[in-house]
Design a protein around this motif. Structure first.
Motif, PDB file in Angstrom:
ATOM      1  N   ARG A 143     -32.614 -55.967 -45.070  1.00  7.99           N
ATOM      2  CA  ARG A 143     -33.332 -55.110 -44.124  1.00  7.99           C
ATOM      3  C   ARG A 143     -33.584 -53.731 -44.716  1.00  7.99           C
ATOM      4  N   TYR A 146     -36.267 -53.983 -47.456  1.00  7.86           N
ATOM      5  CA  TYR A 146     -37.599 -54.219 -46.884  1.00  7.86           C
ATOM      6  C   TYR A 146     -38.112 -52.958 -46.177  1.00  7.86           C
ATOM      7  N   GLU A 147     -37.207 -52.200 -45.570  1.00  7.13           N
ATOM      8  CA  GLU A 147     -37.623 -50.958 -44.918  1.00  7.13           C
ATOM      9  C   GLU A 147     -38.213 -49.994 -45.947  1.00  7.13           C
ATOM     10  N   LYS A 228     -32.836 -62.590 -34.711  1.00  4.83           N
ATOM     11  CA  LYS A 228     -34.055 -63.124 -34.085  1.00  4.83           C
ATOM     12  C   LYS A 228     -34.127 -64.635 -34.220  1.00  4.83           C
ATOM     13  N   GLU A 345     -36.042 -51.388 -30.338  1.00  8.21           N
ATOM     14  CA  GLU A 345     -36.827 -51.307 -31.566  1.00  8.21           C
ATOM     15  C   GLU A 345     -37.145 -49.855 -31.895  1.00  8.21           C
ATOM     16  N   GLU A 348     -41.895 -47.893 -34.313  1.00  7.19           N
ATOM     17  CA  GLU A 348     -42.469 -48.739 -35.361  1.00  7.19           C
ATOM     18  C   GLU A 348     -43.576 -48.027 -36.123  1.00  7.19           C
ATOM     19  N   THR A 462     -45.238 -55.366 -32.944  1.00  5.08           N
ATOM     20  CA  THR A 462     -44.774 -55.912 -31.664  1.00  5.08           C
ATOM     21  C   THR A 462     -45.923 -56.037 -30.674  1.00  5.08           C
ATOM     22  N   GLU A 621     -34.297 -60.098 -38.953  1.00  7.08           N
ATOM     23  CA  GLU A 621     -34.787 -59.160 -37.940  1.00  7.08           C
ATOM     24  C   GLU A 621     -33.815 -59.133 -36.772  1.00  7.08           C
ATOM     25  N   ARG A 622     -33.633 -57.942 -36.231  1.00  9.90           N
ATOM     26  CA  ARG A 622     -32.767 -57.803 -35.055  1.00  9.90           C
ATOM     27  C   ARG A 622     -33.586 -58.062 -33.792  1.00  9.90           C
TER      28      ARG A 622
END
Length: 790
Positions: A143, A146-147, A228, A345, A348, A462, A621-622
């Protein structure tokens, strides 16, 4: 370098259809991107294969992990605690001292901790913080990397040339994925279970067919794939378990129909009537027929239309809402167990497609950073235009439905004229045509919905996914359910009577009965049950094996040959449509829950095999719930109550039989004659004689008093049915709390530990007040000093 956290792949091939200028631009973007992620602190290692395929292995050092752990509000362990037992069936069997064959001893179960949001300043308070190599889990490392990749600039900020996702869309990279943790195949020699890698554990204890009756190792799934995906499998397993009582009751209702078939007086009267009931012709050129000709159909129809099916409709209405209420409790328990209960979230970033196409840049009022901007009025205008396109597509579905109806009528007339079994041939062939149209329209519309959703310019991923999900589900709902709704509520409603038959394009409208609806519902259920994607998966696996021939390929090469994981949309859509079938039209087919149960038992292992063996590993993913799908499920459960009420009232013979039993004969003797009317005198008796037809009309074709009495009973039944059911559902909602009491106590305990661990003399009051609200609250994002921001 340390263990690889992420891999970027690009290919350099001579393509005639791609200009040298374009290739040079992609190369510049790629070089700039790699330079910037290296500046952000990631460790890089390049690998070249045959001078065409290039792999870039990425790894995050400890200081970068620590910075982004606080930035992303990752959860850190405070204190270990015993593993909770979430399986209600295991608890019941344990109390009854019954051996639980569903339990399985899965090795290396992740430790359960009390946790709170990570803080670098309180590092010494967290368990295991001295072990820099193993402190962060692999999914947390993925994570973080990827961020960084998602935020890194590769071009001009004004053009929003940011993030690996847009580079993938542009073609600068072919793939970006975290690595699987070794092969999934078990070694040829005996290896202790606790020495298997995480992927092998999932394959051996979850993804194999021999484990079809075992509990899913949800903690292991969450540890490997993230919350997820783990929530999807938890929901699918929970739904499958709840299908078991529904399948048992439905099978019992169906079997009871078989056992009581011999006592069905109306079917007996039809079969023994001989030439007593001469029925009017079904078309202008057709001949009269005897009611006894449909004896087999009347006997089979009883299986799907007897008092047990009414009880089952009520049962399934309660079942659907109770299932959703208890899923909310299960979801809350899992969300807390997996540290996602307080997850919201983060703000974003814009989607890469949105960033590329937005016409302006404006300051984000939350972050204060300039971002791509699209006017809200223009977006609403586009959404309204898109909704018009959706309406047009739904009208196309209706046109296709009318086409199938006309086709069925034409085939029926042709078959009747040749003396063949017209009804069966017409129904079967039209069902196949309808099925082909459903599948074709589904493929066309999904592609159209994707383009429409992109055109609407939703800012975040989202928002994009929710809009796309809503569009596709609305269309698929109409696409799949239009035929059952037609058969249930429209077919046979506008037939007319002899001499005054209703027509559609010059052809007589069709009659209706509930068992035809059962056939209509049965074939999509069977379609779902038989939907096995093995051929596609075998094709993908063959490419993997081909790549592995000769020299032993490296891990990143093997993973690159796997199928890209495109998310959970298709999996959710399939099961949610199935949920709609077994709740909305369950009165027509009591065995639907049984078929759904068998399908889902296979679906769990098929999906598990895909994720473990055939897909590239997705970025974890959370998530704290299943998202918009729960809202859709709730809507379907409420629609099912209304549809089943109308189905029993207007399509089933339950209420006409009940009225006849009350007014005339409790044993239903003479019921068939009660439901038949005589053709009007104006009808052509010279060629047909005195024939009958099914209706409550007098000799002049006017409705009789019985018709109006029956209509009043039907409307009264609908009002009573939905009021009673919805009242009981509200009581269930009130009696079943969304969060179990034991979980509330556990949450308070965790908040107390978090407050004790993180508070010090200077900030005790501040932290205590914040922890009382939520121990996982994060501070606002701060830009990485080495990372170019948008």
């Amino acid at each position: 370098m340390s263990d690889t956290d992420f891999v970027l792949v690009w290919e350099v091939k001579s393509r005639r259809n791609r200009s040298e200028k374009r290739k040079a631009q992609l190369a510049r973007w790629r070089d700039k991107f790699i330079q910037n992620i290296q500046s952000a602190g990631l460790l890089l290692e390049k690998v070249h294969v045959k001078k065409t395929v290039h792999y870039l292995k990425l790894s995050a050092p400890w200081d970068v992990l620590v910075y982004y752990a606080e930035e992303l509000c990752l959860r850190a362990p405070l204190q270990a605690q015993p593993h909770p037992d979430f399986n209600t069936s295991a608890q019941i069997l344990q109390k009854l001292y019954v051996p639980n064959i569903m339990a399985d001893s899965v090795p290396n179960r992740p430790v359960d901790y009390y946790t709170c949001a990570f803080r670098k300043s309180k590092m010494e308070k967290f368990l295991g913080s001295e072990d820099h190599e193993n402190y962060f889990t692999n999914t947390q490392r993925h994570r973080i990397v990827y961020e960084i990749l998602a935020r890194t600039v590769y071009g001009k900020r004004k053009r929003a040339e940011v993030g690996v996702a847009r580079l993938l869309n542009e073609g600068a990279f072919k793939a970006a994925f975290p690595l699987h943790e070794g092969p999934f195949e078990l070694p040829g020699f005996d290896l202790p279970p606790d020495q298997l890698n995480k992927r092998q554990v999932l394959y051996h204890y979850w993804a194999r067919w021999s484990k079809w009756y075992k509990y899913q190792p949800l903690d292991h799934i969450r540890e490997y794939f993230g919350e997820k995906i783990a929530l999807y499998f938890a929901w699918l397993g929970f739904y499958t378990a709840w299908l078991l009582p529904a399948a048992i009751v439905g099978t019992f209702v169906f079997v009871s129909g078989i056992m009581t078939m011999s006592s069905n007086t109306p079917a007996k009267e039809i079969c023994e009537s001989g030439g007593r009931y001469l029925m009017c012709p079904l078309c202008e050129t057709c001949k009269p027929w005897n009611m006894s000709d449909i004896c087999p159909m009347a006997q089979v129809g009883y299986l799907f239309d007897h008092p047990g099916t009414v009880f089952f409709s009520i049962f399934m209405s309660f079942w659907a809402v109770t299932f959703l209420e208890y899923w909310k409790r299960k979801n809350a328990t899992l969300a807390h167990h997996w540290d996602c209960m307080d997850f919201h979230e983060e703000e974003e970033p814009p989607r890469p497609e949105f960033a590329a196409m937005a016409p302006a840049m404006e300051e984000n009022p939350v972050t204060g950073v300039k971002e791509p901007y699209f006017p809200e009025k223009a977006r609403i205008s586009r959404m309204l235009t898109g909704s018009m396109v959706i309406v047009i597509m739904l009208c196309v579905v209706m046109i296709f439905l009318v086409t199938v109806i006309i086709y069925r009528s034409i085939v029926s007339v042709m078959m009747y004229e040749t003396g063949s079994s017209a009804g069966n041939i017409a129904n079967i062939s039209s069902s196949m045509v309808n099925l082909a149209l459903i599948l074709l329209m589904g493929q066309v519309y999904t592609a159209l919905a994707e383009q429409l959703t992109k055109w609407e310019m939703h800012r975040t991923q989202t928002q994009y996914e929710d809009a796309f999900t809503f569009k596709v589900f609305i269309f698929q709902f109409v696409n799949f359910y239009s035929s059952p709704f037609y058969v249930a509520f429209f077919k046979g409603r506008f037939v007319g009577y002899p001499g005054h038959y209703g027509t559609l394009f010059g052809m007589r409208n069709e009659d209706s009965c509930l068992h035809i609806l059962s056939c209509c519902v049965c074939y999509p259920c069977m379609l779902i049950c038989s939907k096995v994607k093995a051929w596609r998966q075998k094709k993908a696996l063959s490419s993997v094996k081909k790549a592995q021939s000769g020299l032993e390929p490296q891990r990143w090469e093997q993973d690159y040959e796997l199928i890209e994981c495109e998310g959970l949309f298709d999996e959710y859509l399939e099961i949610v449509l199935q949920f709609g079938f077994i709740t909305i039209f369950v009165a027509a087919f009591p065995l639907a829950p049984l078929f759904a149960l068998l399908n889902n038992w296979a679906e769990v292992r098929l999906d598990a095999h895909k994720f473990v063996c055939e897909y590239r590993r997705p970025v974890a993913e959370r998530a704290q719930n299943i998202g918009v799908w729960f809202i859709i499920l709730e809507a379907l459960s409420h629609v099912s109550v209304l549809v089943n009420a109308f189905l029993i009232a207007f399509t089933s013979d339950f209420l006409p039989r009940l009225l006849y039993q009350y007014k005339f004969d409790n044993d239903l003797h003479g019921y068939v004659n009660f439901t038949l009317a005589y053709a009007p005198p104006s009808y052509n008796y010279s060629s047909h004689g005195m024939c009958r037809y099914k209706a409550f009309r007098d000799d002049n074709g006017n409705y009789t008093l019985v018709y109006w009495e029956l209509l009043a009973v039907r409307l009264g039944f609908i009002i009573a049915f939905e009021h009673v059911v919805f009242f009981v559902l509200r009581v269930i909602d009130w009696m079943v709390p969304d969060v179990p009491e034991s979980l509330e106590l556990k949450i308070k305990r965790e908040r107390y530990l978090a407050k004790q661990a993180l508070a010090d003399n200077q900030e005790a009051l501040l932290v205590s007040g914040r922890m009382a609200h939520s121990p996982g609250q994060c501070t606002q994002r701060r830009p990485h000093p080495l990372l170019p921001s948008l």
